[in-house]
Design a protein around this motif. Structure first.
Motif, PDB file in Angstrom:
ATOM      1  N   THR A 106       0.728  -1.217   0.119  1.00  0.00           N
ATOM      2  CA  THR A 106       0.159   0.068   0.018  1.00  0.00           C
ATOM      3  C   THR A 106       0.671   1.339   0.195  1.00  0.00           C
ATOM      4  O   THR A 106       1.642   1.637   1.033  1.00  0.00           O
ATOM      5  N   GLN A 107       0.704   1.996  -1.235  1.00  0.00           N
ATOM      6  CA  GLN A 107       1.557   3.155  -1.517  1.00  0.00           C
ATOM      7  C   GLN A 107       2.959   3.184  -0.715  1.00  0.00           C
ATOM      8  O   GLN A 107       3.436   4.135  -0.023  1.00  0.00           O
ATOM      9  N   VAL A 108       3.716   2.336  -1.093  1.00  0.00           N
ATOM     10  CA  VAL A 108       5.044   1.943  -0.695  1.00  0.00           C
ATOM     11  C   VAL A 108       5.976   2.803  -1.498  1.00  0.00           C
ATOM     12  O   VAL A 108       6.230   2.795  -2.627  1.00  0.00           O
ATOM     13  N   HIS A 109       6.857   3.408  -0.699  1.00  0.00           N
ATOM     14  CA  HIS A 109       7.971   4.358  -1.132  1.00  0.00           C
ATOM     15  C   HIS A 109       9.187   3.781  -0.808  1.00  0.00           C
ATOM     16  O   HIS A 109       9.243   3.376   0.470  1.00  0.00           O
ATOM     17  N   LYS A 110      10.264   3.669  -1.755  1.00  0.00           N
ATOM     18  CA  LYS A 110      11.522   3.282  -1.288  1.00  0.00           C
ATOM     19  C   LYS A 110      12.767   4.218  -1.893  1.00  0.00           C
ATOM     20  O   LYS A 110      12.716   4.339  -3.007  1.00  0.00           O
ATOM     21  N   ARG A 111      13.303   4.971  -0.909  1.00  0.00           N
ATOM     22  CA  ARG A 111      14.350   5.730  -1.242  1.00  0.00           C
ATOM     23  C   ARG A 111      15.568   5.275  -0.702  1.00  0.00           C
ATOM     24  O   ARG A 111      15.705   5.111   0.353  1.00  0.00           O
ATOM     25  N   TYR A 112      16.745   5.224  -1.649  1.00  0.00           N
ATOM     26  CA  TYR A 112      18.094   4.794  -1.043  1.00  0.00           C
ATOM     27  C   TYR A 112      18.722   5.860  -0.592  1.00  0.00           C
ATOM     28  O   TYR A 112      18.504   6.928  -1.021  1.00  0.00           O
ATOM     29  N   PRO A 113      19.694   5.605   0.409  1.00  0.00           N
ATOM     30  CA  PRO A 113      20.578   6.863   0.810  1.00  0.00           C
ATOM     31  C   PRO A 113      21.549   7.187  -0.468  1.00  0.00           C
ATOM     32  O   PRO A 113      21.785   6.669  -1.243  1.00  0.00           O
ATOM     33  N   GLY A 114      21.275   8.441  -0.508  1.00  0.00           N
ATOM     34  CA  GLY A 114      21.788   9.281  -1.681  1.00  0.00           C
ATOM     35  C   GLY A 114      20.680   9.711  -2.748  1.00  0.00           C
ATOM     36  O   GLY A 114      21.206  10.265  -3.626  1.00  0.00           O
ATOM     37  N   GLY A 115      19.454   9.391  -2.342  1.00  0.00           N
ATOM     38  CA  GLY A 115      18.483   9.978  -2.945  1.00  0.00           C
ATOM     39  C   GLY A 115      17.793   9.511  -4.062  1.00  0.00           C
ATOM     40  O   GLY A 115      16.646   9.805  -4.646  1.00  0.00           O
ATOM     41  N   TYR A 116      18.467   8.035  -4.454  1.00  0.00           N
ATOM     42  CA  TYR A 116      17.740   7.558  -5.538  1.00  0.00           C
ATOM     43  C   TYR A 116      16.411   6.812  -5.137  1.00  0.00           C
ATOM     44  O   TYR A 116      16.234   6.151  -4.270  1.00  0.00           O
ATOM     45  N   GLU A 117      15.348   7.378  -6.164  1.00  0.00           N
ATOM     46  CA  GLU A 117      14.185   6.929  -5.471  1.00  0.00           C
ATOM     47  C   GLU A 117      13.644   5.205  -6.441  1.00  0.00           C
ATOM     48  O   GLU A 117      13.294   5.701  -7.500  1.00  0.00           O
ATOM     49  N   LEU A 165       2.602  -7.870 -13.252  1.00  0.00           N
ATOM     50  CA  LEU A 165       3.056  -6.649 -12.767  1.00  0.00           C
ATOM     51  C   LEU A 165       4.086  -6.096 -13.661  1.00  0.00           C
ATOM     52  O   LEU A 165       5.099  -6.876 -13.456  1.00  0.00           O
ATOM     53  N   THR A 166       3.866  -5.016 -14.124  1.00  0.00           N
ATOM     54  CA  THR A 166       4.955  -4.356 -14.878  1.00  0.00           C
ATOM     55  C   THR A 166       5.471  -2.814 -14.139  1.00  0.00           C
ATOM     56  O   THR A 166       4.553  -1.985 -13.985  1.00  0.00           O
ATOM     57  N   LEU A 167       6.754  -3.051 -13.853  1.00  0.00           N
ATOM     58  CA  LEU A 167       7.386  -1.679 -13.195  1.00  0.00           C
ATOM     59  C   LEU A 167       7.934  -1.059 -14.243  1.00  0.00           C
ATOM     60  O   LEU A 167       8.585  -1.517 -15.104  1.00  0.00           O
ATOM     61  N   LYS A 168       7.855   0.268 -14.039  1.00  0.00           N
ATOM     62  CA  LYS A 168       8.695   1.258 -14.964  1.00  0.00           C
ATOM     63  C   LYS A 168       9.341   2.490 -14.051  1.00  0.00           C
ATOM     64  O   LYS A 168       8.469   3.065 -13.591  1.00  0.00           O
ATOM     65  N   GLU A 169      10.533   2.525 -13.829  1.00  0.00           N
ATOM     66  CA  GLU A 169      11.113   3.822 -13.195  1.00  0.00           C
ATOM     67  C   GLU A 169      10.384   3.755 -12.017  1.00  0.00           C
ATOM     68  O   GLU A 169       9.732   4.781 -11.372  1.00  0.00           O
ATOM     69  N   GLY A 170      10.104   2.537 -11.193  1.00  0.00           N
ATOM     70  CA  GLY A 170       9.583   2.699  -9.720  1.00  0.00           C
ATOM     71  C   GLY A 170       7.937   2.975  -9.575  1.00  0.00           C
ATOM     72  O   GLY A 170       7.631   3.082  -8.673  1.00  0.00           O
ATOM     73  N   VAL A 171       7.368   2.754 -10.828  1.00  0.00           N
ATOM     74  CA  VAL A 171       5.745   2.988 -10.891  1.00  0.00           C
ATOM     75  C   VAL A 171       5.292   1.657 -11.739  1.00  0.00           C
ATOM     76  O   VAL A 171       5.812   1.362 -12.590  1.00  0.00           O
TER      77      VAL A 171
END
Lengths: 216, 302
Positions: free
Chosen positions: A5-16, A208-214
């Motif tokens: 549910t509405q999952v965001h993951k950002r790595y240290p360094g800012g890459y989302e 499920l198809t992911l494209k640039e984190g979406v």
């Protein structure tokens, strides 16, 4: 079984890596996760096994909030998952048999019972005759199958596979897909990531198809 | 219960197998630990022996009263009565000069010399056993007895023993300091061994974590390894000490014969041996525990 549910993951360094992902996978379902490399497939799988934690949103596995699990509860979550790693993570200081034995040792299985289970798992992936070999002597396809045997020996309810057909030629890839389908038939929940769309053309399974984190 | 036991035994077996897989390295570690522990343990054993000797010699403190060589039977009788009446005296044994000479002949092998003497050079003597054994009371009593008529010399037999005892006290402290320092060395050796092991088994630890191993499961083989290495080092130390004492006993036997006594070094007692082994086992475990606590958290699966 698995619910984002509405999952965001950002790595240290800012890459989302993931930007607001939501989806549900029912018990016993077999789902393919596709997308180009770098689309966030591996990150998504790591969130399920709590190898990474989400920055926001919730990841539920078996209605447990994985992102909020304490360190002490983590091992017990992972014992319910079979994970097939992109880089295999096989141990080259021991035989094929002992590689598959490791999850059972970790769970504290009885010696005789675990021997039977290891052989059953090796038989399933067609490596029974090579149980005494060191995995360094195995081909790419065989290593992949060994990795599968190690993931299923514990009879997990959920199987996660990260690029299981990654470097294999088409014949091998079909073979491995056939193994996955047989797990699906006995009620295992599967989530398989792949960038190789060709292996799924004939199958009517969910994608499920992911494209640039979406999710598309 | 039996299953849990079987699991632990399995881990122990694996730890031992790992130790003997690198024969030379494992053996060297055990040797280093053994030598380090054998120093304080050996010194302790020597001190225990010296203390046993002191206790044997000064077990019942006595005061010897030597009379003048020309003392008459009347004087001796009078002195005997006075001693019997003295409140601080428990008993007094009269040693006639002839008997003293006889004893000297028998116990020292100086028979030839004594036979050659023109007359008996020894005086009559009383050996007094006091009621109280502490050093101060003995000293006061000795002063009083020296004043009695007919007494030429009053000598506290165990004075030197008290001095030696104080010296041994000092020795014990030195052993303690040495033991503390070398125990730290043992912990450090184990710490480093386990650190290297964790580094070489990084992959196994990482994979184990990924497929659901608890921290306890990952930690256990290292702790067992440390404890086993400590125990084997302790056994090595025990063997070094015991062998050294036995080796020393031969020349010591010849030496003590020259002084007309029979003195043998006793090996570490059962209790002391057990303490040594348990202590070394514990130190090995402690070193492993510290190392694991410090290094395992640095290995996180990616």
């Amino acid at each position: 079984m698995i619910s984002f549910t509405q999952v965001h993951k950002r790595y240290p360094g800012g890459y989302e890596a993931l930007k607001g992902i939501s989806f549900d996978i029912a018990e016993g379902e077999m789902v393919f996760l596709t997308g180009h490399s770098g689309a966030g497939k591996s990150t998504l799988l790591k969130l399920i096994a709590a190898i990474e934690r989400p920055n926001s949103g919730s990841v539920l596995v078996n209605s447990q909030n994985v992102g909020a699990l304490s360190g002490g509860a983590l091992p017990y979550l992972r014992r319910n998952l079979g994970i097939i790693f992109q880089d295999h993570k096989l141990l080259f200081d021991r035989s094929v048999f002992d590689n598959v034995l490791l999850p059972l040792q970790i769970c504290g299985f009885d010696h005789r019972e675990s021997g039977k289970r290891v052989r059953a798992a090796l038989d399933k992936v067609g490596l029974l005759k090579r149980e005494k070999t060191n995995p360094i002597a195995l081909s790419g396809g065989e290593r992949q199958r060994l990795c599968i045997a190690r993931a299923i020996v514990n009879r997990p309810a959920i199987l996660l596979a990260d690029e299981p057909t990654g470097n294999l030629d088409a014949a091998y890839a079909q073979e491995i897909m056939a193994i996955f389908k047989s797990f699906h038939q006995v009620g295992v929940t599967l989530l398989i990531s792949t960038h190789d769309v060709s292996v799924l053309q004939d199958s009517g399974v969910r994608r499920l198809t992911l494209k640039e984190g979406v999710l598309q | 219960m039996t299953r849990a036991l079987a699991l632990h035994l399995g881990v122990l077996r694996a730890a031992l197998r790992r130790m003997f897989a690198s024969k030379l390295g494992g053996l060297l570690n055990i040797l280093v630990i053994g030598i380090a522990l054998s120093l304080p343990a050996g010194m302790y054993a020597l001190l225990q022996n010296a203390q046993g000797l002191v206790a044997q010699l000064s077990g019942t403190p006595q005061i010897s009263l030597f009379l003048a060589t020309d003392a008459q039977a009347d004087d001796i009788d009078a002195l005997r009565k006075q001693l019997a009446a003295h409140p601080a005296v428990h008993g007094a044994e009269f040693v006639a000069r002839e008997r003293a000479l006889e004893q000297l002949k028998q116990s020292t092998g100086l028979a030839d010399v004594i036979v050659g003497l023109e007359k008996n050079p020894l005086p009559d003597a009383f050996v007094v056993s006091p009621k109280q054994g502490n050093a101060q009371a003995l000293d006061i009593l000795r002063g009083e007895l020296a004043q009695l008529p007919g007494v030429e010399l009053a000598q506290l037999d165990s004075a030197w023993a008290y001095k030696l005892e104080a010296l041994l006290e000092f020795g014990h402290l030195a052993v303690l300091i040495l033991a503390v320092l070398l125990s730290l060395a043992l912990v450090a050796v184990t710490f480093n061994t386990i650190r290297l092991q964790i580094l070489t088994q990084r992959d196994e630890i990482e994979v184990s974590r990924l497929i659901g191993a608890t921290d306890g499961f990952i930690r256990r083989p290292f702790l067992y390894f440390g404890a086993m290495q400590g125990l084997l080092g302790g056994i090595m130390a025990w063997a070094i000490v015991t062998a050294s004492l036995l080796l020393l006993n031969r020349p010591l036997g010849e030496l003590s014969q020259l002084y007309a006594s029979q003195f043998v070094l006793h090996p570490l007692s059962f209790g002391d041996s057990l303490s040594l082994l348990l202590f070394s086992l514990y130190l090995g475990w402690l070193g492993a525990w510290l190392s694991v606590a410090r290094h395992l958290s640095q290995i996180e699966p990616r």
